[in-house]
Scaffold this active site. Sequence first.
Site, PDB file in Angstrom:
ATOM      1  N   GLU A 119       1.043  -0.448  -5.190  1.00 10.93           N
ATOM      2  CA  GLU A 119      -0.099   0.512  -5.649  1.00 10.93           C
ATOM      3  C   GLU A 119       0.923   1.607  -5.612  1.00 10.93           C
ATOM      4  OE1 GLU A 119      -3.445   3.000  -3.515  1.00 10.93           O
ATOM      5  OE2 GLU A 119      -1.904   2.564  -2.465  1.00 10.93           O
ATOM      6  N   ASP A 140       0.905  -1.251  -0.113  1.00  6.19           N
ATOM      7  CA  ASP A 140      -0.021  -0.201   0.045  1.00  6.19           C
ATOM      8  C   ASP A 140       0.888   1.319  -0.076  1.00  6.19           C
ATOM      9  OD1 ASP A 140      -2.793   1.423   0.373  1.00  6.19           O
ATOM     10  OD2 ASP A 140      -1.641   2.063   2.153  1.00  6.19           O
TER      11      ASP A 140
END
EC number: 2.4.1.18
Length: 727
Positions: free
Chosen positions: A459, A407
């Site tokens: 990401e 993330d």
Amino acid sequence: MLAEHDLAALLEARHTDPFSCLGLHADESGRLWVRALLPGARSVDVLDADTGNRVMSLAERRDGFFEASVPRRKRRFEYRLAVTWHAGVEGAEAEIYADTYAYWPQLEERELQAFASGQELRAYRLFGAHLVTHGEVSGVRFAVWAPNARRVSVVGSFNSWDGRRHPMRHRHSAGVWEIFIPHVSVGDFYKYEIVAADGTLLPLKADPYAFAAEMRPSTASRVAPLPPENPPPRDRARANERHSPISVYEVHASSWRRGPDGGFPSWDELAAALPAYVAGLGFTHVQLMPISESPFDGSWGYQTLGLYAPTARYGPPEGFARFVAACRAHGLGVLIDWVPAHFPTDAHGLRQFDGTHLYEHADPREGFHKDWNTAIYNFGRTEVRAFLIGNALYWIERWGVDGLRVDAVASMLYRDYSREAGEWVPNVHGGRENLEAIALMRDMNERVGEIEGAITVAEESTSFAGVSAPTYAGGLGFHYKWNMGWMNDTLRYMAEDPINRRWHHDKMTFGLIYAFSENFMLPISHDEVVHGKGSMWTKMPGDEWQKFANLRAYYGFMWGHPGKKLLFMGQEFAQRHEWRHEEGLPWGLLDDPRHRGVQLLVGDLNRSYRELPALHRLDCESEGFEWITSHDADHSVFAWLRRDGQGQMVLVVCNFTPVPREGYCLGVPEGPQEWREVMNTDSRHYGGSDVGNGAAPLHVQDRGAHGRRQSIALTLPPLATLFLTPA
């Protein structure tokens, strides 16, 4: 007898070396003494461990401190303490304990040196609460890194949360504190009581390396066994490679389907339903939003304070192991979201863990995220790197997940991420790149890459070069990168009324300029259906019929486009309202044939993607893609070829207007003499108008079109995508 200054320090829980005082010791004359600090005890007897016979009673000198010299013995011996407690403290009957302070150091010097020097890649094997047995005595070895603490004690349900009972041994070489506490067992709750260097008693701290945690809003760590090593499935390497179909179903476990009581589902309840559902729709992988322990439901797990603990929301940790096994049994890979970018500042967590900025940067220009009000890890610190890299390996090697979706990578790459001038500190070269975070990610990816078949997915929302390039070529070493640009551009296009789409044609084609610069995954994630963005269905323009048709056409476009696929739960059946983390998906929508039709389409798209190698084998290579037409903006038509590099082809054609077009002349490559429609998102099977080309072969004609000598005449359904293969 123990010197008065030592006794006072023990009673005030400020002694720097309790092991030098408590337990069995010889004085200068060689006389043996036994000392125990047991606040709340009424009497303490010493028993011979071999015979069980009473050796002597200890006298209470003051406030729960007991001591006595050993009669008639000159050699050390193994003993037990028989303790009777005052009413209301513990049991009324005498209880027999092995003495914590009778045990030698638990961690070897070489292990501590390896940790301190950054050579220990799996520090979780040293730290946390580990079930161990010494002789016939079972208990738990606790170890924690707190180099600047004056004193650290283990407190818990087994010692009345009293920091005087179990102060730890300080291993100065690495700033590690350790202790073996007999008779502690699985399920016991604990925390660390830490006194900072300046004498401040800190809020009780949860264990950074805990393998389990208490159910929120409580915050204690919980003793749990270290999961055994979980060997990878035999076919994992093949299933996760670039040339394989990878279609990911993203799940928020709390809200996929609520538990029977309306609360959190258990891992076993999820295992009984979720893997079969996902596999039945043809997805290849499940991706779970963060499942590490976190204090706040509304963070969806992205603000975690227990990186090593599967959250207690879904039951005991071993339930997660059964969930992973159930996914494997259905042929699914498992990815989990991993959050190394930041952590929340809750008092029981990592922030100023030992009274200093230990895990985070001290300078808020480096150590604080304004966007999320969270702390940023000190990526350059050796022990912090061991904590994070070891955690990545832990989930893959111990829990058997296939890989990690990492993330907020962009926030790690740049020191000026979401900061104005003057709010950030340049790197040693004066630049904006976070060199320490980049080194951490490269190291982590190299270590994960050594595990057969394991993968990482970034990401990453910027144009940072080489995110999915190997580290030896100067890249970050991720296996795949989310294509955020593709997602943003194409959703903006789809939001336009079809009459205006001709003016935005390039939004659907621009992504092909850079589509093969990385190993891309096309993400329609939870981020696209929250915070007022609406669901995928509500993003689509027009009346209800057009909304469904647009969505079906877009999914066809996505599955025909180069790149691995990811779709967030609920969007496979056109959820109408945006995602709400506190409630389950609106499964009742499947009673509506239009919603059921979208679900059937997603299943068939996945099956086509898996069964037609041309749609997946060269997802990440330019040789697998060839435009037929990218310029027909007046009709909002796009057409391209997908190839597998071994002779197979799929022709993808999209019509993004509500106007059906009969006899549309489309150029085709030379070779095949007939083409057949194998997918039509406008089929009545999916809730469409059933305009199309049917099962009959489409014959190639010697009529030039789109720069090619041959063509086929197609009927293009309204707001639809077609797949065609050589007949």
